[in-house]
Design a protein around this motif. Structure first.
Motif, mmCIF file in Angstrom:
data_model
loop_
_atom_site.group_PDB
_atom_site.id
_atom_site.type_symbol
_atom_site.label_atom_id
_atom_site.label_comp_id
_atom_site.label_asym_id
_atom_site.label_seq_id
_atom_site.Cartn_x
_atom_site.Cartn_y
_atom_site.Cartn_z
ATOM 1 N N MET A 58 0.817 -1.170 0.047
ATOM 2 C CA MET A 58 0.024 -0.010 -0.008
ATOM 3 C C MET A 58 0.795 1.296 -0.018
ATOM 4 O O MET A 58 0.648 2.316 -0.692
ATOM 5 C CB MET A 58 -0.975 -0.018 1.212
ATOM 6 N N MET A 59 2.063 1.112 0.778
ATOM 7 C CA MET A 59 2.927 2.391 0.805
ATOM 8 C C MET A 59 3.456 2.746 -0.595
ATOM 9 O O MET A 59 3.673 3.849 -0.918
ATOM 10 C CB MET A 59 3.979 2.116 1.941
ATOM 11 N N VAL A 60 3.777 1.573 -1.224
ATOM 12 C CA VAL A 60 4.444 1.835 -2.743
ATOM 13 C C VAL A 60 3.059 2.566 -3.382
ATOM 14 O O VAL A 60 3.636 3.343 -4.206
ATOM 15 C CB VAL A 60 4.873 0.358 -3.147
ATOM 16 N N ASP A 61 2.207 2.092 -3.442
ATOM 17 C CA ASP A 61 1.064 2.582 -4.242
ATOM 18 C C ASP A 61 0.969 4.104 -3.961
ATOM 19 O O ASP A 61 0.532 4.922 -4.856
ATOM 20 C CB ASP A 61 -0.374 1.693 -3.890
ATOM 21 N N GLU A 62 0.723 4.184 -2.635
ATOM 22 C CA GLU A 62 0.631 5.589 -2.109
ATOM 23 C C GLU A 62 1.719 6.663 -2.745
ATOM 24 O O GLU A 62 1.372 7.821 -3.129
ATOM 25 C CB GLU A 62 0.651 5.602 -0.582
ATOM 26 N N ALA A 63 2.922 5.926 -2.726
ATOM 27 C CA ALA A 63 3.926 6.896 -3.369
ATOM 28 C C ALA A 63 3.879 7.223 -4.647
ATOM 29 O O ALA A 63 4.028 8.276 -5.380
ATOM 30 C CB ALA A 63 5.338 6.292 -3.082
ATOM 31 N N ARG A 64 3.149 6.191 -5.252
ATOM 32 C CA ARG A 64 2.972 6.303 -6.832
ATOM 33 C C ARG A 64 1.986 7.288 -7.206
ATOM 34 O O ARG A 64 2.251 8.107 -7.968
ATOM 35 C CB ARG A 64 2.725 4.652 -7.369
#
Lengths: 105, 420
Positions: A58-64
């Motif tokens: 989820m953090m990766v998606d949020e960064a994206r």
């Protein structure tokens, strides 16, 4: 012709992504390992403190998501989750270290 | 951290295949019906066990319950620990490692919960054993990816679930394996807290002390299992006495762990922040209080099955400590597992306050019952406390559901703005 994307803009955008448990952003926590910005778009390498943590994806998606919102429309963005090298507290910024009570370096 | 800057010499080249482009992808993570929705049935199984297990607990205290739930009164503990916590912990581990096979863990744990409610209850322990084995495999996978002491602690937690459930499947009583089930939850949480404590400068000797406490938990847990029925078929008085010593030792180790966490946990610092971060810290710190209380009751009382101390210790540990962790982490973990947004709201504190108050009521009843075993007032307090705890769990689910609703509206609003 698109203007070059400034790495600092990317870093500042990533500073809005928080680790909710630590109450600190991923840049100051030292979770962002590398940023490369170029004509092909922006690529970010980041890690998490624990491989057992289900929040990583989820953090990766949020960064994206944050980068898509802050960069010019159409800028390709790639955020990659890496486990090597492992995160250590030494990677935290001075601000984060002070926040968590470390002695100044 | 080395970074690399390339200058843009021309207009953006066609993106490489791995790059997503355009604003269409923005916000998609929060609402896309991607693989996250496939996790819903697993969570439904876990929550079914939570509802049935809570009802079964209330039925034990003579609250009127529908027949299928009342009939599962004897399954209260397994439904809560293996059926609910087993599903959510295995599911979060599966999501973390992102391997399809790991989802067999929450599936088996969920099916075990269903079996417990059906006539095929004999299969339930074996299904939970399978779930435990999958969780252990997933935990070892994590350890292989990141060789850190805290992953060893988490894997020991999974191993405790496997060991306790194996003996239960072989015929041991729930009260004989409950120490191992407690160790499963406690070690899982302790490992995660040790990991997060790395943000703070380590106190002198804290790591060594933590390792000693974990070793004590593991040794005491192993002793409780070695003295359980299938392993010691004829329990001579010495074995019964030894089992009681092992349980008391486990209780003492839990008190020490609570003290360590209260002194060294990241929550001590994050409780000074605001919003969700502070809420999580309050959940943790209040939970450590119950960990100390439950451990102390265990150390003094020795978990005599059916007694007031047994009721007090298990509920302080499982409702007060473990559920406080669930309350604190659900707003972080559920968004990760289901790709929902659960925006923080001050109302999050309401179910937490009710949980703690209800537990205080129950333990007051248990204390009175220990002094006067036939006291009707004591039973009334335990009964009222149990109902209030069930209401706290229901309130928590409602608060999370309303947060999901607010989060959805926020995503829609953001998307309306983006598309103009």
């Amino acid at each position: 012709m698109n203007p070059p994307i400034d790495e600092d803009i990317v870093r500042e955008a990533l500073r809005t992504v928080q680790d909710p448990e630590a109450g600190m952003n991923i840049v100051d926590l030292g979770l962002v390992y590398g940023i490369s910005a170029g004509p092909d778009g922006v690529a970010v390498r980041m890690t998490m403190t624990s491989a057992a943590c289900p929040v990583a994806e989820m953090m990766v998606d949020e960064a994206r998501e944050v980068l898509k919102r802050s960069l010019p429309v159409g800028t390709p963005v790639e955020v990659e989750l890496v486990w090597d090298p492992p995160w250590t507290p030494d990677r935290m910024s001075g601000l984060a270290r002070e926040h968590f009570g470390w002695a100044p370096r | 951290v080395g970074t690399e800057v390339k200058t843009a010499a021309e207009t953006a080249a066609p993106p490489a295949r791995t790059l997503q482009r355009g604003p269409a992808a923005a916000g998609a993570a929060a609402a896309s019906p991607g693989p996250a929705w496939r996790r819903v049935p697993l969570l439904v199984l876990g929550f079914a066990a939570l509802v049935a297990g809570t009802g079964a607990g209330l039925a034990r205290l003579a609250w009127p319950m529908p027949a299928p739930v009342a009939g599962a009164a004897a399954w209260h503990g397994p439904l809560m620990i293996c059926g609910f916590f087993g599903v959510v912990i295995s599911l979060e581990r599966a999501v973390a490692i992102g391997r399809r096979w790991a989802y067999a863990g929450p599936l088996l744990a969920g099916l075990g919960g269903v079996a417990a409610l059906q006539s095929g209850a004999a299969a339930a322990p074996w299904l939970h054993l399978g779930a435990g084995a999958m969780l252990l495999a997933a935990s070892l996978h994590v350890l292989g990816r990141q060789r850190e002491a805290f992953h060893v602690v988490i894997a020991l937690g999974a191993a405790s679930w496997v060991a306790g459930t194996a003996l239960w499947a072989l015929g041991a009583a729930v009260h004989e394996v409950v120490g191992a089930w407690l160790a499963f939850l406690v070690l899982t949480i302790a490992g995660e807290r040790l990991e997060l404590s790395r943000f703070m400068p380590p106190a002198r000797g804290a790591r060594r002390l933590f390792n000693a406490i974990i070793a004590a938990v593991v040794v005491a847990t192993a002793a409780t299992l070695l003295l359980a029925r299938p392993v010691s078929p004829v329990p001579p008085p010495e074995a019964t006495w030894a089992a009681s010593v092992a349980v008391r030792g486990l209780g003492a180790a839990l008190v020490a762990l609570a003290a360590w966490l209260l002194a060294n946990d990241l929550a001590r610092r994050t409780v000074r922040q605001a919003g969700l971060t502070r809420f999580v810290a309050v959940c943790l710190l209040s939970g450590y209080g119950w960990l100390a209380v439950g451990g102390a009751v265990m150390a003094v009382d020795g978990l005599a099955p059916g007694g007031a101390g047994y009721d007090a210790a298990l509920h302080a540990l499982l409702l007060g400590f473990v559920f406080a962790m669930v309350f604190g982490h659900a707003p972080i973990i559920f968004p990760a597992v289901l790709r929902l947004k659960l925006p923080y709201h001050g109302v999050f504190y309401a179910p937490l306050a009710l949980l703690h108050a209800s537990l205080a009521l129950r333990l007051a009843g248990d204390a009175l019952r220990a002094a006067e075993p036939a006291s009707a007032a004591a039973f009334g307090l335990v009964r009222a406390g149990a109902l209030a705890s069930a209401l706290a769990l229901a309130a928590f689910v409602l608060v999370m559901a309303s947060a999901a609703w607010r989060g959805r509206r926020r995503v829609h609003a953001a998307r309306a703005l983006e598309t103009g």
